[in-house]
Design a protein around this motif. Structure first.
Motif, short mmCIF file in Angstrom:
data_model
loop_
_atom_site.label_atom_id
_atom_site.label_comp_id
_atom_site.label_asym_id
_atom_site.label_seq_id
_atom_site.Cartn_x
_atom_site.Cartn_y
_atom_site.Cartn_z
N ARG A 237 0.82 -1.21 0.00
CA ARG A 237 0.00 0.00 0.00
C ARG A 237 0.86 1.26 0.00
N SER A 238 0.26 2.30 -0.59
CA SER A 238 0.91 3.61 -0.62
C SER A 238 0.58 4.34 0.69
N PRO A 239 1.28 5.44 0.98
CA PRO A 239 0.95 6.20 2.20
C PRO A 239 -0.48 6.70 2.22
N CYS A 240 -1.10 6.89 1.04
CA CYS A 240 -2.48 7.37 1.01
C CYS A 240 -3.49 6.22 1.05
N GLY A 241 -3.02 4.96 1.16
CA GLY A 241 -3.93 3.85 1.38
C GLY A 241 -4.29 3.03 0.17
N LEU A 242 -3.78 3.36 -1.02
CA LEU A 242 -4.09 2.58 -2.22
C LEU A 242 -3.15 1.38 -2.32
N ALA A 243 -3.68 0.29 -2.90
CA ALA A 243 -2.90 -0.93 -3.04
C ALA A 243 -2.34 -1.05 -4.45
N LEU A 244 -1.06 -1.40 -4.54
CA LEU A 244 -0.48 -1.68 -5.85
C LEU A 244 -1.04 -2.98 -6.39
N THR A 245 -1.16 -3.09 -7.70
CA THR A 245 -1.59 -4.34 -8.29
C THR A 245 -0.48 -5.38 -8.09
#
Length: 347
Positions: A237-245
């Motif tokens: 996950r990124s610091p903003c909460g999104l998950a990488l594929t």
């Protein structure tokens, strides 16, 4: 449904009136039908309170001066009134239904050196039209912010700041979706004005991550010899909460970055990369892990084979065998990336 009207030469905005002022305005309108007019078309109007308690103005029936403004839903009214109230509370001079030449903003907020237009767009609008309307605002020195029902038709763009919004049916609360989080409307404007929300062209992982490793025992379809297969899962996950594929971070694991500790295994083992056990498989005897070599979009040493009889496992057979077998070991580990991983995804 306009929020602004002119009462006896004085401009009033419905959400900003006190209870006493609203009551007095309602009584004045009942006594003198011509006392309220709308600035958009100079048509006569009357004050009304919606079933949710939202104050606004309405064109009087059968008035020949009715303007061509499109009707608005109550959800649209909730967002427009909420944006106006939030910006006014943060020191902006707010005007609703502001006409500026060839554009008309739902909310125009002005402060020293800043002119911000908020557009609520819950009905369908093409991306080309959104871009064209944004350009008209930019031409006149106005920043435009879009609150839309869905972002299905286009990816986020730096030139057109747009955010998905939702209104709870039957309530006056609204929320804005930002990256992997959902913020109340007031908190969204706080973060936006504090510059905690910004456009990024690509996704970057946070350094601290948690991964999951699952080990299962599979048997060779020819000689029935056991092998242990592990799969590294979880989300980066990124610091903003999104998950990488998975495709963006699993090759890092193929290079040995997230290999599980040896104590998770009981004997001979084989390794498989993630992506649902559908792409690449690697076999290795204990303490003899081979070197991975890039090949195409993934990595592979050789096909998965039985350590005893060298029978080659078909991918579909291995996938079925893996998920059909009981779990030998499962573990979660906190890892710290030495370098962040990236994925090209505007957000």
């Amino acid at each position: 449904m306009p929020l602004r009207a002119i009462a006896e030469g004085r401009e009033v905005t419905a959400p900003f009136l006190s209870d006493d002022e609203w009551t007095a305005l309602t009584e004045l309108s009942r006594a003198r039908r011509e006392s309220l007019v709308l600035p958009c078309c100079a048509a006569r109007a009357y004050p009304r309170t919606s079933r949710l308690g939202l104050r606004h103005f309405v064109h009087r029936a059968r008035d020949p001066k009715l303007c061509g403004a499109a009707p608005e839903t109550e959800a649209h009214l909730v967002l427009k009134a909420g944006a106006a109230a939030a910006l006014a509370a943060r020191g902006f001079a707010v005007t609703t239904e502001y006409a500026g030449g060839d554009w008309r903003a739902d909310v125009l907020a002005e402060r020293t050196g800043v002119r911000l237009a908020v557009e609520v767009q819950l009905s369908h609008q093409t991306w080309a039209e959104t871009v064209a309307r944004t350009e008209r605002y930019r031409r006149d020195g106005v920043k435009c912010l879009w609150l839309v029902a869905a972002l299905r038709s286009h990816a986020p763009a730096r030139e057109v700041p747009a955010f998905e919004v939702s209104v709870v049916p039957g309530e006056r609360s609204a929320a804005v979706r930002v990256a992997g989080a959902t913020l109340p409307l007031e908190a969204f404007f706080d973060a936006l004005l504090a510059r905690r929300i910004r456009f990024c062209a690509r996704l970057r992982t946070a350094r601290a991550q948690r991964i999951t490793t699952v080990v299962r025992e599979v048997h060779c379809p020819a000689c029935l010899a056991p092998s242990e297969v592990y799969v590294v899962g979880g989300e980066m996950r990124s610091p903003c909460g999104l998950a990488l594929t998975p495709a963006a971070w699993k090759p890092f694991d193929d290079r040995g970055g997230f290999g599980p500790p040896a104590e998770m295994f009981r004997g001979r083992r084989a390794t498989a990369d993630w992506q649902g056990l559908e792409t690449h498989y690697v076999f290795a005897r204990p303490r003899r892990m081979g070197e991975y070599r890039p090949k195409g979009s993934g990595v592979m040493i050789r096909p998965f084979r039985c350590p005893d009889c060298a029978c080659r496992f078909d991918r579909s057979v291995l996938r079925h065998a893996f998920f059909a077998r009981p779990v030998v070991a499962r573990g979660e580990r906190d890892v710290r990336l030495t370098t962040p991983l990236y994925e090209e995804r505007p957000h």
